[in-house]
Design a protein around this motif. Structure first.
Motif, PDB file in Angstrom:
ATOM      1  N   MET A   1       0.732  -1.426  -0.062  1.00 16.28           N
ATOM      2  CA  MET A   1      -0.109  -0.316  -0.186  1.00 16.28           C
ATOM      3  C   MET A   1       1.188   0.914   0.240  1.00 16.28           C
ATOM      4  SD  MET A   1      -2.749   0.406   2.216  1.00 16.28           S
ATOM      5  CE  MET A   1      -3.910   2.373   2.419  1.00 16.28           C
ATOM      6  N   LYS A   2       0.572   2.354  -0.472  1.00 14.72           N
ATOM      7  CA  LYS A   2       1.516   3.795  -1.477  1.00 14.72           C
ATOM      8  C   LYS A   2       1.023   3.761   0.159  1.00 14.72           C
ATOM      9  CE  LYS A   2       1.280   5.736  -4.702  1.00 14.72           C
ATOM     10  NZ  LYS A   2       1.601   7.282  -5.141  1.00 14.72           N
ATOM     11  N   LYS A   3       2.266   4.760   0.949  1.00 12.18           N
ATOM     12  CA  LYS A   3       1.769   5.688   2.334  1.00 12.18           C
ATOM     13  C   LYS A   3       1.905   7.391   2.161  1.00 12.18           C
ATOM     14  CE  LYS A   3       6.620   6.085   3.765  1.00 12.18           C
ATOM     15  NZ  LYS A   3       7.955   5.347   4.186  1.00 12.18           N
ATOM     16  N   ALA A   4       2.539   7.641   1.113  1.00 12.36           N
ATOM     17  CA  ALA A   4       2.173   8.916   0.582  1.00 12.36           C
ATOM     18  C   ALA A   4       1.900   9.073  -0.515  1.00 12.36           C
ATOM     19  CB  ALA A   4       3.807   9.856   0.593  1.00 12.36           C
ATOM     20  N   GLY A   5       2.016  10.654  -1.044  1.00 12.07           N
ATOM     21  CA  GLY A   5       1.196  11.186  -2.607  1.00 12.07           C
ATOM     22  C   GLY A   5      -0.102  10.764  -2.409  1.00 12.07           C
ATOM     23  N   ILE A   6      -0.337  10.966  -4.751  1.00 14.41           N
ATOM     24  CA  ILE A   6      -1.754  10.397  -4.475  1.00 14.41           C
ATOM     25  C   ILE A   6      -2.124   8.851  -4.013  1.00 14.41           C
ATOM     26  CG2 ILE A   6      -3.504  10.994  -6.951  1.00 14.41           C
ATOM     27  CD1 ILE A   6      -1.930  12.675  -7.488  1.00 14.41           C
ATOM     28  N   LEU A   7      -3.256   8.850  -3.337  1.00 17.72           N
ATOM     29  CA  LEU A   7      -3.891   7.122  -2.670  1.00 17.72           C
ATOM     30  C   LEU A   7      -5.139   6.942  -4.082  1.00 17.72           C
ATOM     31  CD1 LEU A   7      -3.410   8.111   0.976  1.00 17.72           C
ATOM     32  CD2 LEU A   7      -2.044   7.111  -0.440  1.00 17.72           C
ATOM     33  N   ASN A   8      -5.678   7.764  -4.036  1.00 16.21           N
ATOM     34  CA  ASN A   8      -7.028   7.394  -5.013  1.00 16.21           C
ATOM     35  C   ASN A   8      -5.869   6.283  -6.655  1.00 16.21           C
ATOM     36  OD1 ASN A   8      -8.095   7.513  -7.728  1.00 16.21           O
ATOM     37  ND2 ASN A   8      -9.574   8.637  -6.372  1.00 16.21           N
ATOM     38  N   ARG A   9      -6.271   5.300  -6.604  1.00 15.43           N
ATOM     39  CA  ARG A   9      -5.659   3.789  -7.754  1.00 15.43           C
ATOM     40  C   ARG A   9      -6.139   4.124  -8.284  1.00 15.43           C
ATOM     41  NH1 ARG A   9      -9.213  -1.759  -6.808  1.00 15.43           N
ATOM     42  NH2 ARG A   9     -11.358  -0.529  -6.343  1.00 15.43           N
ATOM     43  N   HIS A  10      -7.270   4.689  -8.989  1.00 12.42           N
ATOM     44  CA  HIS A  10      -8.145   5.407 -10.119  1.00 12.42           C
ATOM     45  C   HIS A  10      -6.758   5.935 -11.076  1.00 12.42           C
ATOM     46  CE1 HIS A  10     -10.889   2.481 -10.147  1.00 12.42           C
ATOM     47  NE2 HIS A  10     -11.261   3.493  -9.264  1.00 12.42           N
ATOM     48  N   LEU A  11      -6.733   7.334  -9.516  1.00 11.20           N
ATOM     49  CA  LEU A  11      -6.092   8.365 -10.480  1.00 11.20           C
ATOM     50  C   LEU A  11      -4.720   8.175 -10.463  1.00 11.20           C
ATOM     51  CD1 LEU A  11      -6.044  11.814 -11.151  1.00 11.20           C
ATOM     52  CD2 LEU A  11      -5.660  11.974  -8.649  1.00 11.20           C
TER      53      LEU A  11
END
Length: 129
Positions: A1-11
């Motif tokens: 799982m990402k911890k920073a930046g853009i988290l919206n998976r579609h974007l």
């Protein structure tokens, strides 16, 4: 799982697919969107998320070599005009109708919940080298 930046998976996924010269329209809730470009709709309710929040998040992750906005933003929405001028000293201004025409060629549209007029910008992707 990402911890920073853009988290919206579609974007995040759509941004990863962009290349040099691709267009991204970041727009308010009222901007007409033509069929064709991929759309990531972030609008939740009026004003959420704001145009400024989304633009700041995108600029933190993208290389942008140019930007185009509607000339009408200067009179109708001075705060957005100032935000755009601060980020893009060489901002191209065109009539709103022309911006809508140019937007049809965008590869990606990111719709915000912004409810103030002319909070739209067409970004042109650059390269990091």
């Amino acid at each position: 799982m990402k911890k920073a930046g853009i988290l919206n998976r579609h974007l995040a996924g759509a941004l990863a697919e962009l290349g040099h010269g691709d267009g991204i329209l970041v727009c308010d809730a009222g901007m007409p969107i033509t069929n064709g470009p991929r759309v990531v709709d972030l609008a939740f309710r009026a004003g959420v998320p704001s145009f400024a929040e989304v633009l700041e998040g995108l600029l933190a992750e993208l290389v942008v070599e140019g930007a185009t906005a509607a000339a009408e933003v200067r009179d109708a929405n001075p705060s957005t005009a100032g935000l755009l001028a601060g980020h893009f000293p060489d901002l191209t201004l065109v009539p709103h109708e022309r911006l809508k025409e140019l937007s049809a060629g965008a590869r990606l549209v990111v719709r915000t919940g912004e409810a103030r007029p002319y909070a739209n910008v067409l970004l042109r992707c650059g390269v990091f080298f």
